[in-house]
Write a protein that holds these residues in place. Sequence first.
Motif, mmCIF file in Angstrom:
data_model
loop_
_atom_site.group_PDB
_atom_site.id
_atom_site.type_symbol
_atom_site.label_atom_id
_atom_site.label_comp_id
_atom_site.label_asym_id
_atom_site.label_seq_id
_atom_site.Cartn_x
_atom_site.Cartn_y
_atom_site.Cartn_z
ATOM 1 N N THR A 191 106.013 72.769 52.309
ATOM 2 C CA THR A 191 107.224 73.606 52.361
ATOM 3 C C THR A 191 108.000 73.350 53.645
ATOM 4 N N ARG A 192 107.277 73.284 54.755
ATOM 5 C CA ARG A 192 107.937 73.029 56.046
ATOM 6 C C ARG A 192 108.541 71.640 56.084
ATOM 7 N N LEU A 193 107.813 70.641 55.585
ATOM 8 C CA LEU A 193 108.315 69.262 55.568
ATOM 9 C C LEU A 193 109.569 69.165 54.701
ATOM 10 N N GLU A 194 109.554 69.814 53.553
ATOM 11 C CA GLU A 194 110.717 69.773 52.663
ATOM 12 C C GLU A 194 111.950 70.355 53.348
ATOM 13 N N HIS A 195 111.770 71.483 54.060
ATOM 14 C CA HIS A 195 112.905 72.094 54.766
ATOM 15 C C HIS A 195 113.427 71.166 55.865
ATOM 16 N N ALA A 196 112.500 70.528 56.582
ATOM 17 C CA ALA A 196 112.913 69.626 57.659
ATOM 18 C C ALA A 196 113.671 68.423 57.104
ATOM 19 N N LEU A 197 113.200 67.876 56.007
ATOM 20 C CA LEU A 197 113.871 66.733 55.395
ATOM 21 C C LEU A 197 115.241 67.128 54.848
ATOM 22 N N GLU A 198 115.324 68.359 54.337
ATOM 23 C CA GLU A 198 116.607 68.855 53.840
ATOM 24 C C GLU A 198 117.619 68.931 54.988
ATOM 25 N N GLU A 199 117.171 69.428 56.148
ATOM 26 C CA GLU A 199 118.063 69.543 57.302
ATOM 27 C C GLU A 199 118.565 68.178 57.767
ATOM 28 N N GLU A 200 117.718 67.157 57.631
ATOM 29 C CA GLU A 200 118.080 65.818 58.089
ATOM 30 C C GLU A 200 118.868 65.030 57.051
ATOM 31 N N ILE A 230 96.151 68.369 59.044
ATOM 32 C CA ILE A 230 97.298 69.225 58.708
ATOM 33 C C ILE A 230 97.966 69.719 59.993
ATOM 34 N N ARG A 231 97.156 70.114 60.992
ATOM 35 C CA ARG A 231 97.738 70.551 62.268
ATOM 36 C C ARG A 231 98.506 69.408 62.928
ATOM 37 N N THR A 232 97.965 68.193 62.836
ATOM 38 C CA THR A 232 98.655 67.034 63.411
ATOM 39 C C THR A 232 99.978 66.789 62.708
ATOM 40 N N LEU A 233 99.987 66.914 61.378
ATOM 41 C CA LEU A 233 101.223 66.709 60.623
ATOM 42 C C LEU A 233 102.272 67.761 60.989
ATOM 43 N N HIS A 234 101.832 69.011 61.184
ATOM 44 C CA HIS A 234 102.770 70.043 61.656
ATOM 45 C C HIS A 234 103.338 69.642 63.016
ATOM 46 N N GLY A 235 102.474 69.072 63.883
ATOM 47 C CA GLY A 235 102.952 68.633 65.189
ATOM 48 C C GLY A 235 103.979 67.527 65.089
ATOM 49 N N VAL A 236 103.795 66.632 64.124
ATOM 50 C CA VAL A 236 104.771 65.558 63.909
ATOM 51 C C VAL A 236 106.128 66.140 63.536
ATOM 52 N N VAL A 237 106.131 67.100 62.597
ATOM 53 C CA VAL A 237 107.394 67.725 62.178
ATOM 54 C C VAL A 237 108.049 68.437 63.358
ATOM 55 N N SER A 238 107.235 69.154 64.156
ATOM 56 C CA SER A 238 107.788 69.861 65.322
ATOM 57 C C SER A 238 108.399 68.883 66.311
ATOM 58 N N ALA A 239 107.712 67.753 66.530
ATOM 59 C CA ALA A 239 108.223 66.770 67.485
ATOM 60 C C ALA A 239 109.531 66.172 67.006
ATOM 61 N N LEU A 240 109.615 65.863 65.725
ATOM 62 C CA LEU A 240 110.848 65.281 65.196
ATOM 63 C C LEU A 240 112.002 66.282 65.253
ATOM 64 N N ARG A 241 111.702 67.555 64.998
ATOM 65 C CA ARG A 241 112.744 68.558 65.111
ATOM 66 C C ARG A 241 113.207 68.705 66.555
ATOM 67 N N GLY A 242 112.250 68.580 67.516
ATOM 68 C CA GLY A 242 112.613 68.653 68.921
ATOM 69 C C GLY A 242 113.523 67.492 69.328
ATOM 70 N N LEU A 243 113.245 66.304 68.809
ATOM 71 C CA LEU A 243 114.101 65.162 69.092
ATOM 72 C C LEU A 243 115.497 65.378 68.537
ATOM 73 N N ARG A 244 115.575 66.004 67.386
ATOM 74 C CA ARG A 244 116.885 66.241 66.787
ATOM 75 C C ARG A 244 117.693 67.218 67.642
ATOM 76 N N ARG A 245 117.004 68.271 68.144
ATOM 77 C CA ARG A 245 117.715 69.258 68.969
ATOM 78 C C ARG A 245 118.253 68.595 70.240
ATOM 79 N N LYS A 246 117.418 67.710 70.847
ATOM 80 C CA LYS A 246 117.873 67.022 72.053
ATOM 81 C C LYS A 246 119.061 66.116 71.735
ATOM 82 N N ARG A 247 118.997 65.432 70.574
ATOM 83 C CA ARG A 247 120.080 64.524 70.190
ATOM 84 C C ARG A 247 121.376 65.304 69.955
ATOM 85 N N ASP A 248 121.236 66.464 69.312
ATOM 86 C CA ASP A 248 122.412 67.286 69.037
ATOM 87 C C ASP A 248 123.028 67.816 70.334
#
Length: 248
Positions: A191-200, A230-248
């Motif tokens: 669910t979290r991955l789908e939302h993140a991909l939707e935002e991107e 699963i915790r590592t995958l959540h960390g990957v999504v969090s890291a990618l979202r953090g990169l997006r915020r910095k880019r924005d």
Amino acid sequence: MPGEASAPVVILVRPQLGENIGAVARAMMNTGLSELRLVAPRDGWPNPAAWPMASGAEVLLEEAALHENLEVAVGDLNRLYATTARDRDLVKWIATPRQAAADIRAATARGGRVGLLFGAERTGLTSDELAMADTLVTVPLNPDHASLNLAQAVLILGYEWWQAAEAGPALHLHHGGSEPAPLSQLTDFMTRLEHALEEEGFFRTPQQKPHMVRNLQSFFARGRPTEQEIRTLHGVVSALRGLRRKRD
């Protein structure tokens, strides 16, 4: 309750006839399977038509759990085997009942909980439902007439599981000290991955999204991730979202 505590859970998705549910309970009792879950049965539950067909297995019907959707019904399980007689456009492990039984015995010996998923009498399981399983089970039968009713399918898988009690594991996955993740954790991540991909803007068109999400669901389920993964995958999504915020 008769049967082993480690026995796989039987999950019937949208079963149509009460008589078939009763026959499934009888097949379960024959083979030591002791937990039945029903997802959205067509005629509601309890169904009086089920009891005469249970033939001594009425306790399984009385204790059957009713669920509105599949995600809730399988959320506490670590492994899910889905039965199908048809080829689907999914990349999945495919096992015979005998291979699946040995694999299930090995998984439950390590403390995991396993589910056996069966679809409606006329239509079977949908592609979305099959995508949630890590392994598909197909019974090798006459290709010109491979259709089974619910009780037959449950009896075949239950029989192979019962017979595999003394068999050694044919397939083993070392978990590196982490436990297999319950399916509820995988569902939350998806669910979290789908939302993140939707935002991107990953889903180029609304028409493509269901197929792409189903493929991702199938991929992660096939990998049988551990809780740490699963915790590592959540960390990957969090890291990618953090990169997006910095880019924005």
